[in-house]
Enzyme design. Structure first.
Site, PDB file in Angstrom:
ATOM      1  N   HIS A 181     -58.702 -31.473   2.868  1.00  0.00           N
ATOM      2  CA  HIS A 181     -57.356 -32.031   2.883  1.00  0.00           C
ATOM      3  C   HIS A 181     -56.756 -32.015   4.290  1.00  0.00           C
ATOM      4  CE1 HIS A 181     -53.197 -32.835   1.969  1.00  0.00           C
ATOM      5  NE2 HIS A 181     -52.856 -31.666   2.486  1.00  0.00           N
ATOM      6  N   HIS A 186     -54.717 -34.865   7.131  1.00  0.00           N
ATOM      7  CA  HIS A 186     -53.654 -34.735   8.130  1.00  0.00           C
ATOM      8  C   HIS A 186     -54.046 -35.017   9.581  1.00  0.00           C
ATOM      9  CE1 HIS A 186     -50.459 -33.226   5.562  1.00  0.00           C
ATOM     10  NE2 HIS A 186     -51.291 -32.354   4.998  1.00  0.00           N
TER      11      HIS A 186
END
Ligand code: TIH
Ligand code: FE2
Length: 300
Positions: A181, A186
């Site tokens: 993730h 990001h």
């Protein structure tokens, strides 16, 4: 002598709650506990019955870094296989669906040899790239920390990040952030200078703020930065890192809502399941105005 007015005084139950960092190094004084993981632990936690994974997980989660330091995590073949499996699937899906800024930086990260299907990148390399691009750095923590402290990090261009990887039995959706993730969701966006400025601004607004301000800033962060979309493209890191969630959106079955401050204030925060709705902010240039509306409403 003066009679002091105590009406604003707060009982100090938990002194750390009122501690506001003044410099980046003060971030090391914040609590980095990850209550969410502990609450979730049960026989349905992915990997619960895999003792080798669980002992590795505990080890990685319980070694938060200090500012300026990085952990070197040992990933085994299982972990790397999970990374590769997700990486190749997402890369394919992102071609059509990730927003342009994401794709641009992702391509650059691949060209520089920082990201590849073959290995999980280390934080030293990622941080060298990020600090050069936008001034941001990743600092690892054991799991989801309190929103207040996560936001405080942003004020100093610190992105508190997990470093463990999800269990191999659940490659395509995780109910909490993990390294897939953080990096595939990001990092490409964090490398964007304008985006990084927005992050830092959100963080600055959070410093020493009362709980209701933290709540609304956290919601704006959640519904836009984690789960926002840009008409037919994906912006949110929580979507970008989960092929399951991408597939739900591209199937056309997802509920897409226009941006509305009242809506994000009144919607439940769903942390450990697919989102029941996604907020469409249409284009990335709208973010400045949207966050200005949030600050204006909060009078900050
Ligand atoms: N759902 C994300 C993933 O599968 O990568 C992880 C999360 C991000 C934010 C909350 S949970
Ligand atoms: Fe995230």
């Amino acid at each position: 002598f003066r009679i002091r007015n105590f009406s604003y005084a707060q009982p100090i139950k938990d002194p750390i709650r009122y501690f506001t960092p003044k410099s980046i190094y003060d971030l090391d004084k914040l609590p980095k506990n990850y209550e969410d993981f502990v609450n979730k632990l049960g026989s349905n936690y992915p990997g619960y019955n895999d003792p080798a994974y669980m002992s590795w997980l505990y080890k990685v989660r319980n070694a938060p870094s200090k500012i300026g330091e990085v952990n070197k995590v040992e990933y085994n073949d299982d972990h790397i296989l999970t990374w590769s499996t997700v990486y190749s699937k997402l890369r394919h899906l992102h071609d059509d669906l990730a927003c342009d800024k994401y794709k641009e930086n992702f391509r650059e990260l691949e060209e520089l040899g920082i990201l590849s299907e073959r290995e999980i990148p280390n934080f030293a390399t990622l941080n060298k790239y990020l600090t050069h691009k936008s001034g941001f750095q990743l600092v690892n923590v054991g799991g989801m920390i309190k929103p207040r402290f996560f936001l405080y990090g942003l004020a100093f261009k610190v992105f508190f990040t997990t470093q463990y990887i999800r269990h191999k039995s659940v490659p395509f959706y995780a109910s909490e952030p993990d390294i897939i993730h953080e990096i595939l969701g990001h990092v490409p966006m964090l490398a964007d200078r304008k985006f990084a400025e927005l992050f830092q601004e959100i963080g600055e607004k959070s410093l020493g703020a009362p709980d209701h301000v933290i709540d609304v800033l956290g919601r704006a962060y959640f519904f836009i930065i984690e789960f926002g979309i840009l008409s037919d493209k994906v912006l949110g890191a929580g979507i970008l890192s989960s092929s399951k969630e991408i597939e739900i959106i591209s199937s056309g079955k997802a509920k897409i809502e226009d941006w509305s401050l009242q809506k994000i204030i009144n919607s439940d925060l769903i942390l450990s399941d697919y989102q029941p709705q996604y907020i469409d902010v249409v284009k990335i240039e709208n973010l400045k105005e949207i966050f200005a509306e949030v600050y204006n409403y909060l009078k900050i």
